[in-house]
Motif scaffolding. Structure first.
Motif, PDB file in Angstrom:
ATOM      1  N   SER A 139      18.618 -34.463 -47.782  1.00  9.33           N
ATOM      2  CA  SER A 139      18.432 -34.254 -49.226  1.00  9.33           C
ATOM      3  C   SER A 139      16.989 -34.569 -49.602  1.00  9.33           C
ATOM      4  O   SER A 139      16.676 -35.652 -50.133  1.00  9.33           O
ATOM      5  N   PRO A 140      16.079 -33.678 -49.294  1.00 13.07           N
ATOM      6  CA  PRO A 140      14.668 -33.955 -49.623  1.00 13.07           C
ATOM      7  C   PRO A 140      14.453 -34.011 -51.140  1.00 13.07           C
ATOM      8  O   PRO A 140      15.115 -33.313 -51.907  1.00 13.07           O
ATOM      9  N   SER A 141      13.545 -34.901 -51.571  1.00 17.64           N
ATOM     10  CA  SER A 141      13.238 -35.058 -53.003  1.00 17.64           C
ATOM     11  C   SER A 141      11.758 -34.787 -53.242  1.00 17.64           C
ATOM     12  O   SER A 141      10.915 -35.033 -52.377  1.00 17.64           O
ATOM     13  N   VAL A 142      11.467 -34.292 -54.436  1.00 16.28           N
ATOM     14  CA  VAL A 142      10.088 -33.968 -54.817  1.00 16.28           C
ATOM     15  C   VAL A 142       9.487 -35.140 -55.577  1.00 16.28           C
ATOM     16  O   VAL A 142      10.086 -35.652 -56.534  1.00 16.28           O
ATOM     17  N   VAL A 143       8.296 -35.604 -55.168  1.00 18.39           N
ATOM     18  CA  VAL A 143       7.610 -36.739 -55.789  1.00 18.39           C
ATOM     19  C   VAL A 143       6.382 -36.215 -56.532  1.00 18.39           C
ATOM     20  O   VAL A 143       5.526 -35.564 -55.927  1.00 18.39           O
ATOM     21  N   GLN A 144       6.318 -36.511 -57.863  1.00 16.58           N
ATOM     22  CA  GLN A 144       5.197 -36.055 -58.694  1.00 16.58           C
ATOM     23  C   GLN A 144       4.141 -37.166 -58.792  1.00 16.58           C
ATOM     24  O   GLN A 144       4.478 -38.356 -58.840  1.00 16.58           O
ATOM     25  N   PRO A 145       2.879 -36.801 -58.794  1.00 19.29           N
ATOM     26  CA  PRO A 145       1.827 -37.820 -58.952  1.00 19.29           C
ATOM     27  C   PRO A 145       1.810 -38.380 -60.377  1.00 19.29           C
ATOM     28  O   PRO A 145       2.372 -37.788 -61.307  1.00 19.29           O
TER      29      PRO A 145
ATOM     30  N   PHE B 284      -2.816 -38.128 -65.098  1.00 15.92           N
ATOM     31  CA  PHE B 284      -4.288 -38.248 -65.022  1.00 15.92           C
ATOM     32  C   PHE B 284      -4.754 -38.830 -63.690  1.00 15.92           C
ATOM     33  O   PHE B 284      -5.766 -39.511 -63.620  1.00 15.92           O
ATOM     34  N   SER B 285      -3.957 -38.588 -62.598  1.00 17.69           N
ATOM     35  CA  SER B 285      -4.377 -39.061 -61.264  1.00 17.69           C
ATOM     36  C   SER B 285      -4.797 -37.868 -60.429  1.00 17.69           C
ATOM     37  O   SER B 285      -4.584 -36.711 -60.799  1.00 17.69           O
ATOM     38  N   ASP B 286      -5.424 -38.164 -59.314  1.00 23.44           N
ATOM     39  CA  ASP B 286      -5.877 -37.102 -58.412  1.00 23.44           C
ATOM     40  C   ASP B 286      -4.817 -36.782 -57.350  1.00 23.44           C
ATOM     41  O   ASP B 286      -5.086 -36.089 -56.362  1.00 23.44           O
ATOM     42  N   GLY B 287      -3.617 -37.314 -57.508  1.00 21.66           N
ATOM     43  CA  GLY B 287      -2.568 -37.075 -56.513  1.00 21.66           C
ATOM     44  C   GLY B 287      -2.026 -35.655 -56.572  1.00 21.66           C
ATOM     45  O   GLY B 287      -2.297 -34.901 -57.508  1.00 21.66           O
TER      46      GLY B 287
END
Length: 369
Positions: free
Chosen positions: A292-298, A301-304
Motif C-alpha cells: 500500500s504505497p503512500s504519497v508524501v507531499q513536501p 514553501f519548501s524546496d522538497g
C-alpha cells in the motif's frame, strides 16, 4: 504447481469407473495380440537430389560427397580422386519405414525421410533408389520417389530466418516397394500375448476359448501368454483366428492405483482404492503480503518534491486443524467427501494421499508421473 479442482478429481475418477465397467465385456483382439503378427522396422541410407540450394554443406558433411561419388562410379561416371565438389542441391538422409505383417512382394508401404546432416530443407527434393534393411541385415524393400514436406523456411541475407514446422523431414506415400516377405506364422499352437499381464485376465481368456471351442483348446502359459490349439490347414487356421479374436470376455479389473501428474496437477484415483481406519487432521498456514504505497507531499514553501513511500502489510492466518475419521473400507467417494469437509485446497489432496500412503492406511499403488 497448479492442481485441478477436487470436483474434477471426483468426476475423473467416476469416468475411470464407468470406463472400466464399459470395458468389462471386450473382444479378445482388443486385449491380446497374436504372436508373430507384428510390424517390422526397416531403415536405409540414401540421397535426396533436386533441392533448391538447401542441401548439405559438403565441407561439414563429407559423407554426402562420398556417397555421391560412389553412386556415380556405379553408374559409370569416374571423378578425379582430388575433386572437391561444392554441391547445394544434394542431402544425405535416413529413410525408415514399418513393414506391415504379411506384406507381399510388389506391395507398397509409406516411408519417412529425414536429413542427417545440415540440409536446411528437403522441399522439392527426390529420393534416389534406397534399399531398406531389417534388423537381420536383409533388404526387404526399395524406396524412391518425390518427397512431401509439410514445413518450410526462409532466410535473409542478414542472417534472419523463419521456419514453419520441420522442413528437414518429409514422407513419401507408397514410396517403397516390398521385395521380400517376412516369414508367415508357422503351424502349431497359436500364442496370444496380453497387452497387460494379468493372472485374472489370462485365466478368463482361457476359460472363454475353451467354453466356445471345446475343452483343452487353450492353456494359460503365464500371466501374459495363452497358448491355443489351432487347425493345421492354413485356410481353416485363418477362419479359426477370425472367430477367436471376436470372442467377448470379461477382463480382470486393474489394480488399485492413485496416479498424480506432477506437471499438469492431474490426480486420478482408481475405483478400488481403499483406506484403513484413520484419523486425519489438515490445517493450512496462509501468509498475505499487501503493498500500500503512500504519497508524501513536501512542506509549504519548501524546496522538497513529492515522493512515494512504500508500505507493506503482512498478515498471517492459520486455518482450523479440522480432524475427520476414515471408517474401515472407505471408498473413493468417502475420501473425496472427507477432503471437501475440511476445506482442503485442490493441491492439498496430494499431500493427504502421500501421508496416508506413508502411514500404511492407503491400500493402493501411489504413482507420480
Amino acid at each position: 504447481m497448479t492442481f485441478i479442482n477436487l470436483s474434477r478429481i471426483l468426476v475423473a475418477a467416476g469416468l475411470v469407473l464407468m470406463f472400466c465397467q464399459a470395458l468389462a465385456d471386450q473382444r479378445i483382439k482388443d486385449l491380446a495380440q497374436v504372436g508373430g503378427f507384428r510390424n517390422n522396422q526397416l531403415v536405409g541410407y540414401g540421397l535426396v537430389v533436386g533441392l533448391d540450394g538447401t542441401g548439405d554443406q559438403t565441407t561439414q558433411a563429407p559423407f554426402t560427397i562420398q556417397s555421391l561419388k560412389s553412386m556415380l562410379t556405379q553408374l559409370g561416371v569416374n571423378l578425379p580422386a582430388d575433386a572437391r565438389l561444392q554441391l547445394k542441391n544434394v542431402a544425405a538422409v535416413a529413410v525408415h519405414a514399418e513393414l506391415t505383417p504379411y506384406a507381399k512382394p510388389g506391395q507398397t508401404i509409406d516411408i519417412t525421410v529425414s536429413s542427417i546432416a545440415n540440409a536446411t530443407s528437403l522441399r522439392g527434393g527426390s529420393l534416389l533408389m534406397t534399399p531398406l534393411k531389417g534388423a537381420d541385415g536383409q533388404v526387404y524393400a526399395v524406396a524412391q520417389g518425390s518427397l512431401v514436406v509439410g514445413g518450410f523456411g526462409a532466410q535473409g541475407s542478414d542472417g534472419s530466418k523463419i521456419t514453419f514446422n520441420v522442413p528437414s523431414a518429409g514422407r513419401i506415400p507408397n514410396g517403397a516397394t516390398v521385395e521380400r516377405a517376412v516369414p508367415a506364422m508357422a503351424g502349431g499352437p497359436l500364442k496370444l500375448h496380453l497387452h497387460t499381464a494379468d493372472f485374472t485376465t489370462a485365466t478368463e481368456l482361457t476359460n472363454t476359448i475353451n467354453q466356445h471351442f471345446g475343452p483343452n483348446f487353450a492353456v494359460a502359459m503365464d500371466p501374459a501368454t495363452v497358448s491355443v490349439r489351432t487347425p493345421e490347414d492354413p485356410t481353416q487356421r485363418v477362419q479359426f483366428v477370425a472367430q477367436l479374436e471376436n470372442l467377448r470376455m470379461q477382463a480382470g479389473t486393474p489394480p488399485a492405483r492413485v496416479v498424480v501428474n506432477a506437471r499438469t496437477g492431474t490426480v486420478v484415483v482408481g475405483s478400488d482404492v481403499r483406506v484403513l481406519p484413520t484419523a486425519i487432521s489438515h490445517g493450512g498456514l496462509t501468509v498475505t503480503v499487501t503493498e500500500s504505497p503512500s504519497v508524501v507531499q513536501p512542506g509549504p514553501f519548501s524546496d522538497g518534491v513529492t515522493a512515494v513511500e512504500p508500505r507493506s502489510e503482512i498478515t498471517i492466518s492459520e486455518g482450523d486443524g479440522t480432524m475427520f475419521l476414515m471408517e474401515p473400507g472407505a471408498r473413493l467417494s468417502d475420501i473425496v467427501d472427507a477432503v471437501n469437509q475440511v476445506g482442503a485446497a485442490p493441491g492439498d489432496i496430494v499431500a493427504i494421499l502421500e501421508a496416508l500412503k506413508q502411514a500404511g492406511a492407503l491400500k493402493a499403488e501411489f504413482i507420480v508421473i
